[in-house]
Enzyme design. Structure first.
Site, PDB file in Angstrom:
ATOM      1  N   THR A 108      71.924   2.300 -45.120  1.00  0.00           N
ATOM      2  CA  THR A 108      70.989   1.396 -44.441  1.00  0.00           C
ATOM      3  C   THR A 108      69.558   1.940 -44.451  1.00  0.00           C
ATOM      4  OG1 THR A 108      71.272   2.489 -42.314  1.00  0.00           O
ATOM      5  CG2 THR A 108      72.822   0.707 -42.831  1.00  0.00           C
ATOM      6  N   ASP A 200      64.215  15.588 -52.354  1.00  0.00           N
ATOM      7  CA  ASP A 200      64.772  15.647 -50.996  1.00  0.00           C
ATOM      8  C   ASP A 200      64.246  16.918 -50.317  1.00  0.00           C
ATOM      9  OD1 ASP A 200      66.593  16.436 -48.829  1.00  0.00           O
ATOM     10  OD2 ASP A 200      67.702  14.652 -49.430  1.00  0.00           O
ATOM     11  N   ASP A 203      66.906  19.373 -48.743  1.00  0.00           N
ATOM     12  CA  ASP A 203      67.669  20.095 -49.771  1.00  0.00           C
ATOM     13  C   ASP A 203      66.825  21.157 -50.447  1.00  0.00           C
ATOM     14  OD1 ASP A 203      69.979  18.731 -49.290  1.00  0.00           O
ATOM     15  OD2 ASP A 203      69.762  17.324 -50.960  1.00  0.00           O
TER      16      ASP A 203
HETATM   17  C1  PRP Z   1      64.213  13.021 -44.672  1.00  0.00           C
HETATM   18  C2  PRP Z   1      62.847  13.489 -44.225  1.00  0.00           C
HETATM   19  C3  PRP Z   1      62.527  12.530 -43.120  1.00  0.00           C
HETATM   20  C4  PRP Z   1      63.168  11.250 -43.592  1.00  0.00           C
HETATM   21  C5  PRP Z   1      62.075  10.352 -44.112  1.00  0.00           C
HETATM   22  O1  PRP Z   1      65.199  13.488 -43.826  1.00  0.00           O
HETATM   23  O2  PRP Z   1      62.825  14.844 -43.834  1.00  0.00           O
HETATM   24  O3  PRP Z   1      63.029  12.915 -41.847  1.00  0.00           O
HETATM   25  O4  PRP Z   1      64.069  11.603 -44.639  1.00  0.00           O
HETATM   26  O5  PRP Z   1      62.580   9.122 -44.447  1.00  0.00           O
HETATM   27  P1  PRP Z   1      62.182   7.786 -43.686  1.00  0.00           P
HETATM   28  O6  PRP Z   1      60.713   7.783 -43.537  1.00  0.00           O
HETATM   29  O7  PRP Z   1      62.662   6.701 -44.632  1.00  0.00           O
HETATM   30  O8  PRP Z   1      62.920   7.738 -42.387  1.00  0.00           O
HETATM   31  P2  PRP Z   1      66.747  13.176 -44.074  1.00  0.00           P
HETATM   32  O9  PRP Z   1      67.137  11.879 -43.441  1.00  0.00           O
HETATM   33  O10 PRP Z   1      67.054  13.319 -45.535  1.00  0.00           O
HETATM   34  O11 PRP Z   1      67.486  14.266 -43.212  1.00  0.00           O
HETATM   35  P3  PRP Z   1      67.547  15.845 -43.384  1.00  0.00           P
HETATM   36  O12 PRP Z   1      66.160  16.374 -43.043  1.00  0.00           O
HETATM   37  O13 PRP Z   1      68.544  16.224 -42.356  1.00  0.00           O
HETATM   38  O14 PRP Z   1      67.936  16.196 -44.785  1.00  0.00           O
HETATM   39  N1  URA Z   2      63.377  11.941 -47.619  1.00  0.00           N
HETATM   40  C1  URA Z   2      63.142  12.931 -48.523  1.00  0.00           C
HETATM   41  O1  URA Z   2      63.527  14.083 -48.299  1.00  0.00           O
HETATM   42  N2  URA Z   2      62.500  12.616 -49.657  1.00  0.00           N
HETATM   43  C2  URA Z   2      62.059  11.360 -49.924  1.00  0.00           C
HETATM   44  O2  URA Z   2      61.448  11.134 -50.983  1.00  0.00           O
HETATM   45  C3  URA Z   2      62.317  10.348 -48.974  1.00  0.00           C
HETATM   46  C4  URA Z   2      62.967  10.675 -47.828  1.00  0.00           C
END
Ligand code: PRP
Ligand code: URA
Length: 209
Positions: A108, A200, A203
């Site tokens: 989503t 990411d 990661d």
């Molecule tokens: C990533 C990033 C943000 C989010 C941004 O985190 O660090 O928090 O995505 O995306 P958005 O603007 O569409 O909400 P992620 O959800 O991958 O989680 P993580 O940091 O735990 O890997």
């Molecule tokens: N979260 C990430 O870590 N990278 C992107 O490009 C978008 C969301």
């Protein structure tokens, strides 16, 4: 309406290029994110109020300036926001650090909250919410909502890379929050990743895949 600041400092732009490069490994990625966070913190604190105090140098009594404003709270959005905290603490070692845990549901793309822990004097602090990525904006909007719900009303948002979609969403949801960005990118791909982006962020920071 929110002010959007794209910080075009050459050192930030140079380091951001290496952060984006897929050849940059975890150790160097972490170090660069830390350094850029410090440089951005320098810019984000430009408007901090000062007051005069009286001191004595080895020669004379004089008036000199110290910070006068409210105390600072840094709030990383977990996970990836953690990578920016130490860099800011380098400049503001007395700041308190709260944590907001959110992950983006891969189907989503909506944020799911799993953790909130903040300093107990929330209403007395100026907050800087940090996350390397502002993609759809869902996570930042939700994190700032969680912070406001608990009494915060002075909030800035700082990220490394933003998509225009995320900036629009954040401005609409929280017009009182100024946004600080190192790189304003072109768009999102079909999976909600920022293009050109950096991949990411979590990661790459923590070496998971
Ligand atoms: C990533 C990033 C943000 C989010 C941004 O985190 O660090 O928090 O995505 O995306 P958005 O603007 O569409 O909400 P992620 O959800 O991958 O989680 P993580 O940091 O735990 O890997
Ligand atoms: N979260 C990430 O870590 N990278 C992107 O490009 C978008 C969301």
């Amino acid at each position: 309406m929110s002010n959007v600041h794209v910080i075009n400092h050459p050192l930030i732009q140079h380091k951001l290029t290496y952060i984006r490069n897929k050849e940059t490994g975890t150790k160097e990625f972490r170090e660069l994110v830390d350094e850029v966070a410090t440089l951005m913190a320098y810019e984000i604190t430009r408007d901090m109020p000062l007051k005069d105090i009286e001191i004595e140098t080895p020669l004379v009594k004089t008036k000199a300036k110290v910070l006068a404003g409210k105390k600072i709270g840094i709030v990383p959005i977990l996970r990836a926001g953690i990578g920016m905290v130490e860099g800011i603490l380098n400049l503001m070692p007395a700041a308190k650090v709260g944590h907001i845990g959110l992950y983006r549901d891969p189907k989503t793309l909506k944020p799911v909250e799993y953790y909130v822990k903040l300093p107990n004097d929330v209403s007395e602090r100026n907050f800087i919410v940090v996350d390397p990525m502002l993609a759809t904006g869902g996570s930042a909007v939700e994190a700032i909502h969680a912070l406001k719900k608990r009494g915060a009303f002075s909030i800035k948002f700082m990220c490394l890379v933003a998509a225009p979609e995320g900036v629009t969403a954040l401005k609409e949801a929280h017009p009182d929050v100024d946004i600080y960005i190192a790189g304003l990118d072109e768009k999102l791909d079909d999976h909600g990743y920022i293009l050109p982006g950096l991949g990411d962020a979590g990661d790459r920071l923590f070496g998971t895949k």
